[in-house]
Design a protein around this motif. Structure first.
Motif, PDB file in Angstrom:
ATOM      1  N   GLY A   1       0.825  -1.204   0.000  1.00 45.19           N
ATOM      2  CA  GLY A   1       0.000   0.000   0.000  1.00 45.19           C
ATOM      3  C   GLY A   1       0.860   1.254   0.000  1.00 45.19           C
ATOM      4  O   GLY A   1       1.942   1.261   0.586  1.00 45.19           O
TER       5      GLY A   1
ATOM      6  N   ARG B   1       0.731   5.353   0.766  1.00 41.42           N
ATOM      7  CA  ARG B   1      -0.068   6.436   1.357  1.00 41.42           C
ATOM      8  C   ARG B   1      -0.191   7.624   0.413  1.00 41.42           C
ATOM      9  O   ARG B   1       0.822   8.062  -0.130  1.00 41.42           O
TER      10      ARG B   1
ATOM     11  N   HIS C   1      -7.290   4.507   4.354  1.00 41.71           N
ATOM     12  CA  HIS C   1      -6.451   4.691   5.536  1.00 41.71           C
ATOM     13  C   HIS C   1      -6.204   6.173   5.817  1.00 41.71           C
ATOM     14  O   HIS C   1      -6.099   6.582   6.964  1.00 41.71           O
TER      15      HIS C   1
ATOM     16  N   TYR D   1      -6.800   0.586  12.294  1.00 38.78           N
ATOM     17  CA  TYR D   1      -5.963   0.771  11.108  1.00 38.78           C
ATOM     18  C   TYR D   1      -5.250  -0.531  10.703  1.00 38.78           C
ATOM     19  O   TYR D   1      -5.288  -0.924   9.529  1.00 38.78           O
TER      20      TYR D   1
ATOM     21  N   GLN E   1      -5.432  -2.735   7.154  1.00 33.48           N
ATOM     22  CA  GLN E   1      -4.217  -3.080   6.406  1.00 33.48           C
ATOM     23  C   GLN E   1      -4.127  -4.591   6.182  1.00 33.48           C
ATOM     24  O   GLN E   1      -3.746  -5.041   5.095  1.00 33.48           O
TER      25      GLN E   1
ATOM     26  N   ASP F   1      -6.390  -5.448   3.363  1.00 37.65           N
ATOM     27  CA  ASP F   1      -5.773  -5.100   2.074  1.00 37.65           C
ATOM     28  C   ASP F   1      -4.902  -6.233   1.546  1.00 37.65           C
ATOM     29  O   ASP F   1      -4.923  -6.569   0.366  1.00 37.65           O
ATOM     30  N   ILE F   2      -4.115  -6.772   2.469  1.00 44.23           N
ATOM     31  CA  ILE F   2      -3.105  -7.764   2.074  1.00 44.23           C
ATOM     32  C   ILE F   2      -3.746  -9.119   1.770  1.00 44.23           C
ATOM     33  O   ILE F   2      -3.549  -9.694   0.704  1.00 44.23           O
TER      34      ILE F   2
ATOM     35  N   VAL G   1       7.558  -3.798   2.531  1.00 42.87           N
ATOM     36  CA  VAL G   1       7.399  -2.632   3.414  1.00 42.87           C
ATOM     37  C   VAL G   1       8.659  -2.474   4.258  1.00 42.87           C
ATOM     38  O   VAL G   1       9.454  -3.404   4.385  1.00 42.87           O
TER      39      VAL G   1
ATOM     40  N   GLN H   1       6.550  -0.943   9.411  1.00 43.70           N
ATOM     41  CA  GLN H   1       5.291  -1.674   9.196  1.00 43.70           C
ATOM     42  C   GLN H   1       5.331  -3.101   9.734  1.00 43.70           C
ATOM     43  O   GLN H   1       4.374  -3.860   9.592  1.00 43.70           O
TER      44      GLN H   1
HETATM   45  N1  TRP Z   1       0.293   1.403   6.522  1.00 42.57           N
HETATM   46  C1  TRP Z   1       1.107   1.552   5.339  1.00 42.57           C
HETATM   47  C2  TRP Z   1       1.998   2.785   5.505  1.00 42.57           C
HETATM   48  O1  TRP Z   1       1.786   3.573   6.388  1.00 42.57           O
HETATM   49  C3  TRP Z   1       0.265   1.720   4.096  1.00 42.57           C
HETATM   50  C4  TRP Z   1      -0.550   0.504   3.794  1.00 42.57           C
HETATM   51  C5  TRP Z   1      -1.899   0.409   3.781  1.00 42.57           C
HETATM   52  C6  TRP Z   1      -0.046  -0.786   3.442  1.00 42.57           C
HETATM   53  N2  TRP Z   1      -2.280  -0.829   3.429  1.00 42.57           N
HETATM   54  C7  TRP Z   1      -1.191  -1.595   3.208  1.00 42.57           C
HETATM   55  C8  TRP Z   1       1.248  -1.310   3.296  1.00 42.57           C
HETATM   56  C9  TRP Z   1      -1.044  -2.950   2.853  1.00 42.57           C
HETATM   57  C10 TRP Z   1       1.370  -2.653   2.936  1.00 42.57           C
HETATM   58  C11 TRP Z   1       0.238  -3.462   2.723  1.00 42.57           C
HETATM   59  O2  TRP Z   1       2.913   2.963   4.734  1.00 42.57           O
END
Ligand code: TRP
Length: 341
Positions: A18, A20, A54, A137, A141, A144-145, A155, A159
């Motif tokens: 992800g 930002r 997010h 949060y 996340q 998402d994964i 990452v 993270q």
């Molecule tokens: N939390 C991550 C950041 O601050 C951004 C993020 C959101 C993310 N969803 C994700 C990173 C899924 C990896 C996978 O940079």
């Protein structure tokens, strides 16, 4: 044992990360993350997502959202991310994420969430907006994964705790409902841990700290020159082959990212012979930075001004992401037992 997802057509491993949509990309983002995404797109099935949902946890004012999303997409594409090769999409376009987030919330304990470092940091900075979205949060996340049943998550260290929580939810889900998800792990190329030093000799380049010590991919040539020329130096070494102070090491470090080997070798020799002229070295570094950043900046600007193209990119990305998300969600609903007919 966690489930695997090696049955996909093509058999390529899944990578998901992800991005930002806050702030402008800087050199640290480029060498620390984006450059690796560009490399991964050749070897993996990649899902790269703009984390616009997010951002609502800390940026309730959404006036800038569209500009920020367009900018981050444009900058990533300008750096070489290819929307044809990867799924480059917006989090809010994939409704399945919100559904999975809801299920995972039942497997996430409030006590754990309250102990998360990023949560504690954020409530300290913004005590007037401690919302439940901020608390969960890491759950979003994780959704998402695992929505893509992804295993590899490129990452940084910051993270790692969120990923560990994602693994916890995966294990709880698999244990309670049956094997659906593989455990996601942090993944980077061995040489990825390049730290891009800040120009003021303190720490690394970052969005929030000293903006004049950070080179952005959107900086104009004159600003790049100005920032580089301001970098801290001193009168130079007084004895041959002296160790370098940190701030001088940093300038060499930046040169290694963008300058030719001969140029670096020349300044190393000058340093060791005590004939180095830091003014000349910074001029050279500034020109090499300009040469590096200018094409990215111009390409990003062209892309950003082409809204029709950006729409196409987002639609194409969402389509790929949705396909993968739907397949996962069918398994999830079945596993949970939400299948009544
Ligand atoms: N939390 C991550 C950041 O601050 C951004 C993020 C959101 C993310 N969803 C994700 C990173 C899924 C990896 C996978 O940079």
């Amino acid at each position: 044992m966690a489930a695997t997802n090696d049955t996909r057509p093509g058999g390529r491993q899944l990578v998901m990360s992800g991005i930002r949509p806050t702030g402008f990309l800087h050199l640290g983002n480029y060498f620390g993350a984006v450059r690796n995404y560009v490399r991964m797109q050749e070897e993996f099935e990649c899902y790269f997502m703009v984390a616009d949902l997010h951002s609502l946890t800390t940026h309730p004012d959404t006036k800038e959202l569209k500009t920020n999303v367009h900018r981050v997409l444009s900058e990533n594409i300008a750096c070489g991310l290819d929307p044809e090769k990867v799924a480059l999409y917006c989090q809010s376009h994939i409704f399945e994420t919100s559904e999975l987030y809801l299920y995972l919330n039942m497997l996430a304990y409030v006590g754990e969430l309250e102990k998360t470092t990023t949560f504690k940091d954020k409530i300290r900075l913004n005590p007037e907006n401690i919302n439940a979205g901020l608390l969960t949060y890491p759950v979003l996340q994780a959704a998402d994964i695992i929505l893509h049943r992804a295993k590899y998550v490129p990452v940084g260290k910051d993270q790692e705790q969120h990923l560990e929580m994602a693994r916890n939810y995966v294990n709880r889900f698999n244990h309670r409902y049956g094997e659906v998800f593989p455990e996601p792990v942090a993944f980077n190329y061995g040489d990825e841990l390049i730290k891009v030093p800040s120009l003021d000799g303190a720490g690394k380049m970052s969005k929030s700290e000293n903006q004049l010590a950070t080179l952005y991919l959107s900086d104009e040539d004159e600003l790049i020159r100005k920032k580089v020329m301001k970098a801290k130096t001193d009168a130079g070494p007084t004895a041959p082959d002296s160790p370098k102070p940190d701030y001088i090491e940093n300038i060499f470090g930046l040169m290694k990212l963008v300058s030719d080997n001969e140029v670096i070798r020349k300044f190393e020799e000058d340093y060791n012979k005590c004939t180095i002229r830091y003014g000349d070295m910074k001029k050279q570094l500034a020109e090499d930075m300009v040469r590096f950043i200018t094409p990215i900046r111009e390409k990003a600007r062209d892309i950003r001004s082409n809204e029709a193209y950006l729409k196409e990119v987002m639609e194409m990305g969402a389509e790929k992401a949705r396909k993968s998300a739907r397949a996962t969600m069918t398994l999830v609903r079945e596993a949970i037992g939400l299948n009544y007919y």
